[in-house]
Design an enzyme around this catalytic site. Structure first.
Site, PDB file in Angstrom:
ATOM      1  N   GLU A   1       0.831  -1.218   0.000  1.00 12.80           N
ATOM      2  CA  GLU A   1       0.000   0.000   0.000  1.00 12.80           C
ATOM      3  C   GLU A   1       0.863   1.265   0.000  1.00 12.80           C
ATOM      4  OE1 GLU A   1      -2.176  -1.590   3.384  1.00 12.80           O
ATOM      5  OE2 GLU A   1      -4.041  -1.295   2.279  1.00 12.80           O
TER       6      GLU A   1
ATOM      7  N   GLU B   1      -3.655  -9.619   3.709  1.00 12.86           N
ATOM      8  CA  GLU B   1      -4.452  -9.342   4.912  1.00 12.86           C
ATOM      9  C   GLU B   1      -5.555 -10.361   5.141  1.00 12.86           C
ATOM     10  OE1 GLU B   1      -3.446  -7.071   2.770  1.00 12.86           O
ATOM     11  OE2 GLU B   1      -2.871  -5.209   3.759  1.00 12.86           O
TER      12      GLU B   1
END
Ligand code: DAK
Length: 260
Positions: free
Chosen positions: A114, A134
Site C-alpha cells: 500500500e 491481509e
C-alpha cells in the site's frame, strides 16, 4: 534531521528514504508512519530536493506489511485511529508535489504494498514480492489496498490478489502494471536514481502541477478531468519555467529552470 525508524540522505537533488527495521522486515509500525510523515514534510520544504526514493534496508524486504505485533492488540477505535494516522502519511506522499519512487528490494506486502502504491512509480528488483495477504489474517487492507490496487491493475486482477492473499513475483507484477520496471537486485538503486535524476532535472513547478493533474483527474469523470487538464495547462503559461523551456528550445540550448 534524524529519525528513529528511517534513514534519510540527499544525493543530487534526490531525497533517499530507507525504511530501517530490517530485523522485522521493515514492518510499518506507528513510529515508522510518524517518521515518514515528518521526513516527507522535510522534503516538501526543501528546495534542494526535487524527487524522492523510498526503499527498504536489508536484502529481504521493502516492507513486509504493517506491524502485525503492534496491531494485534487494537480494538475497533484503536484500529480506526491507527488507520487515520496511516492515511495521513500515505496521503502526504500522494499529494507531495515532488514525484516519489518506490524502489522495491524484496517483500512489499500488505501495508508495504500500500505504501508502494501511494508512490508515483514502482521499480522492483527481480527479488521483489508483492501482495495483499491481509485476508489470511482475517482483516481487509486498511491503507488503500482495496482502492489503489483496483485503480492500478483493474478490479478483476485486484480481486484475484486480494481474495487469495497470494504473493506475486516481480515478473507478474510487471506484467499486470503494478511495477513500472524490474532490474537485477544490484542495479535497483542505480536504476531508481537514474529515473529520479531525470525527474529532478525538470521544472519543479510544472512537475508539481503534472502530478496533481494526473492524481486529481483519476478521481473525476473524463469530461471534468479534461477540463481540469486545460485549466492547469493554461496555468503553465503563467510560469517563468514555461517561458524558459520554450525559449531554450528555439535557441537550441538546454533550459535552466528555476522552479518559478
Ligand atoms: N509485522 C511484524 N513483524 C513482522 C512482519 C509484520 N508484518 N513481517 C515479518 N515480521 C517479523 C517476523 O515476526 C520475524 O520476527 P522475529 O520472529 O524474528 O522476531 C522477522 O520479521 C522475520 O520474519 P520471518 O521469520 O517470518 O521471515 P521469513 O523469511 O520466514 O518470512 C514473510 C517472510 C514476509 C513471508 C513473513 O515474515 C510474513 O508472512 N510476514 C507477514 C506478511 C503479512 O501478512 N503482511 C501483511 C501484514 S497486515 C490498516 C493499515 C494497513 C493494514 C491494515 C490496516 N489500517 C490503517 C487500519 C495492513 C495490514 C498489513 O499489512
Amino acid at each position: 534531521m534524524s529519525y528513529e525508524t528511517i534513514l534519510y540522505e540527499k544525493k543530487d537533488k534526490v531525497g533517499i528514504i530507507t525504511l530501517n527495521r530490517p530485523d522485522a522486515l521493515n514492518a510499518l509500525n506507528s513510529q515508522v508512519f510518524s517518521d515518514l510523515y515528518a521526513v516527507i514534510t522535510e522534503v516538501e520544504n526543501d528546495n534542494e530536493v526535487n524527487a524522492v526514493i523510498i526503499t527498504g534496508s536489508g536484502e529481504k524486504a521493502f516492507a513486509a506489511g504493517t506491524d502485525i505485533k503492534e496491531m494485534e492488540t487494537l480494538n475497533c477505535n484503536g484500529a480506526r485511529e491507527f488507520a487515520l494516522g496511516v492515511k495521513k502519511t500515505l496521503d502526504k506522499i500522494e499529494t507531495l508535489k515532488k514525484p516519489v519512487i518506490a524502489a522495491i528490494n524484496g517483500f512489499a506486502l500488505g501495508g508495504g504494498c500500500e505504501l508502494a502504491m501511494a508512490c508515483d512509480l514502482r521499480i522492483g528488483s527481480e527479488k521483489a514480492k508483492l501482495g495483499q495477504p491481509e485476508i489470511n489474517l482475517a482483516v481487509i487492507p486498511g491503507a488503500g489496498g482495496t482502492q489503489r490496487l483496483v485503480r492500478l491493475v483493474g478490479s478483476s486482477i485486484a480481486k484475484g490478489i486480494l481474495f487469495t492473499g497470494k504473493i506475486i513475483n516481480a515478473e507478474t507484477s510487471l506484467t499486470i502494471g503494478l511495477l513500472n520496471s524490474v532490474v537485477p537486485p544490484e542495479e535497483l538503486m542505480d536504476e531508481a536514481m537514474k529515473t529520479a535524476s531525470i525527474i529532478a532535472s525538470k521544472s519543479t513547478v510544472i512537475m508539481g502541477l503534472l502530478k496533481d493533474v494526473v492524481n486529481t483527474g483519476r478521481n473525476l469523470d473524463l469530461p471534468s478531468a479534461l477540463a481540469y487538464e486545460i485549466e492547469i495547462f493554461g496555468q503553465c503559461f503563467a510560469t517563468e519555467d514555461q517561458k524558459e523551456g520554450f525559449k531554450a528550445f528555439i535557441e537550441k540550448r538546454d533550459p535552466e529552470f528555476k522552479g518559478e
